[in-house]
Scaffold this motif. Structure first.
Motif: not given
Length: 517
Positions: A74-77, A86-87, A293-296
């Protein structure tokens, strides 16, 4: 990737009526050349892969490692200038799990370390365990009675009946020209994968039921641990779930998945009546505070007033297995997709439509992240009740077949896109990418979009060592990645995504699928 297989669909696009064909559209050669130069000369794809694997470590679903990887990506994007990074939760997953300590060694008839790892979601041993190994020979439920009262405190394994054979084929391979040509040939609908017979399905159900009964018996008898193997050779072992990850899952025994050579040696010794003892210890940790559960997700906003509400998506799954660092499955795909959007941003290209990258969680347990996203934003596969985003997404492009270079693309039975894709591949023909096949590939996240009528595509990739050495194994590490292949894949993906975002119309679609039962 949780499983790879190929289905054959329909006749090739060349057999379609002229009205169903999409005319090839000329490419902006200058833009394509800029994409190549940025992606081949200034690539960051291996740096991305390094941080995902060596620096971050394993990324099992629900683990601390996956949470760290989500935050880093997330931070890199965002650092590249993508917006709305966002996560995002996709739904309930269950318990997280990770290994804190693992040790396994043969101690009798002699000492020797063994290759293995605790199976996912299995509990810790009760400290260090040293005990006798018992060979369970059973193929049906009545065979289990002979072990009543004999397993308490023992370490249990099943007999190895299939000998380990030397293979004279190379671990790594690329598609031959002949194989790619055959893949692109027209195929009749009858040539598709035949459905599994009722007899075969009944055999599989009976086998699962027996294994469940055997594990319940071993647990009730008070065994200390289980040893198992899903195959592999030369110290490579394949791993999977050892116990359910649901919050209310039933108790299970500590279990180690080990190299086939170590398991076979113990099986031979025990069958010959020679006692075998081992010592082992596993310290595992369950994570229960956050079952989500999460997606970026991140975006490059569209620049055209009329088209920016439409979306072109690309992605791959960021979760992995725990016995290695998930390099070819699927840090490779994540790194390529991240590099593709970095290239577009670095060149300050202005896509007309919004480009959205998605890094999925929970793919290995059943495409959970992409299916959760699709249900939230696109529709319900059971009823085919669709949401507004279904009409707005022009396409989804996926990468999840290892480290190999892109050789072409599966149209997933969407014959009308084939002429477009052939044209978009032309600048990369000399780099080995030219095949457009009307066949269908399964087992990964593009299926979540295809099932709801959104054009979803997976690229054809050279397998390299995917099914022999790296896919779901203890050897899936950074060292297996092919830098030049990943650079090639990055520029091809960047081109496909940019062309889709800038063409006058959304990509053509297949007829809507039927509701899934």
């Amino acid at each position: 990737m949780n499983k790879t297989y190929t289905l054959l669909l329909g006749a090739a696009f060349l057999a379609l009526p002229a009205m169903a064909q999409q005319k090839a559209e000329p490419l902006d050669a200058a833009i394509v050349e800029k994409i190549k130069q940025e992606g081949l000369q200034k690539s960051q794809v291996m740096d991305i892969a390094f941080y995902l694997t060596d620096v971050n470590g394993p990324r099992l679903s629900g683990s601390t490692g996956l949470a760290k990887a989500n935050q880093w990506t997330k931070e890199k994007l965002a650092s590249w200038g993508l917006k709305n990074a966002t996560i995002e939760p996709w739904g309930t997953f269950g318990k997280g799990w990770e290994v804190e300590k693992s040790y396994l060694a043969l101690t009798k008839p002699y000492y020797q370390p063994m290759i293995g790892s605790p199976k996912a979601w299995t509990p810790s041993t009760n400290g260090p365990v040293k005990g006798q190994v018992v060979l369970v020979k059973a193929t049906k439920e009545e065979d289990l009675a002979q072990y009543a009262g004999k397993l308490k405190g023992k370490i249990v394994m099943a007999e190895v009946t299939n000998p380990i054979k030397t293979t004279f084929a190379p671990d790594g391979s690329r598609y031959t020209d002949e194989a790619l040509h055959k893949m692109a040939e027209p195929v009749a609908p009858s040539e598709g994968r035949a459905p599994m017979s009722e007899e075969r399905m009944a055999q599989m159900r009976a086998r699962r039921a027996f294994v469940t009964k055997m594990n319940e018996m071993i647990l009730s008898e008070g065994a200390a641990a289980i040893l198992s193997s899903r195959g592999g050779s030369h110290g490579t072992f394949f791993t999977t779930n050892g116990a359910p990850y649901a919050m209310d899952a039933k108790p299970a025994l500590p279990e180690f998945e080990i190299a086939q050579e170590d398991l076979a040696r113990m099986s031979r010794l025990l069958s010959a009546g020679i006692p075998v003892e081992i010592e082992l210890e596993s310290k595992t940790r369950f994570l229960t505070e956050d079952p989500q559960g999460y997606n970026v997700i991140a975006e490059i906003p569209g620049s055209d007033k009329k088209l920016k509400s439409e979306v072109v998506m690309l992605g791959g799954h960021i979760d992995s297995w725990h016995a290695a660092t998930g390099a070819t499955d699927n840090a490779a795909g994540v790194a390529v997709m991240m590099e593709a959007v970095r290239i577009i941003k670095a060149l300050n290209l202005q896509p007309k439509r919004t480009i959205r990258i998605a890094l999925w969680g929970g793919e290995e347990q059943g495409l959970h992240g992409s299916r959760g996203y699709a249900k939230k934003y696109i529709g319900d596969t059971k009823t085919m009740a669709l949401l507004p985003q279904q009409e707005k997404i022009s396409a989804y492009f996926n990468l999840d077949n290892g480290t190999g270079k892109i050789r072409g693309i599966y149209t997933q039975g969407n014959e009308a896109v084939a002429p477009l894709f052939s044209e978009w591949l032309k600048p990369f023909n000399a780099m080995g990418a030219s095949t457009v096949t009307n066949r269908n590939t399964g087992g990964t996240d593009h299926l979540s979009f295809d099932a709801l009528g959104v054009p979803g595509f997976q690229f054809i990739q050279d397998e390299i060592e995917y099914n022999t050495r790296t896919h779901h194994t203890n050897m899936d590490t950074y060292d297996r990645l092919q830098p030049e292949d990943l650079k090639q894949a990055s520029v091809i993906v960047a081109n496909f995504v940019y062309q889709t975002a800038n063409r006058a119309e959304k990509l053509p679609r297949k007829p809507m699928p039927k509701p899934q039962s």
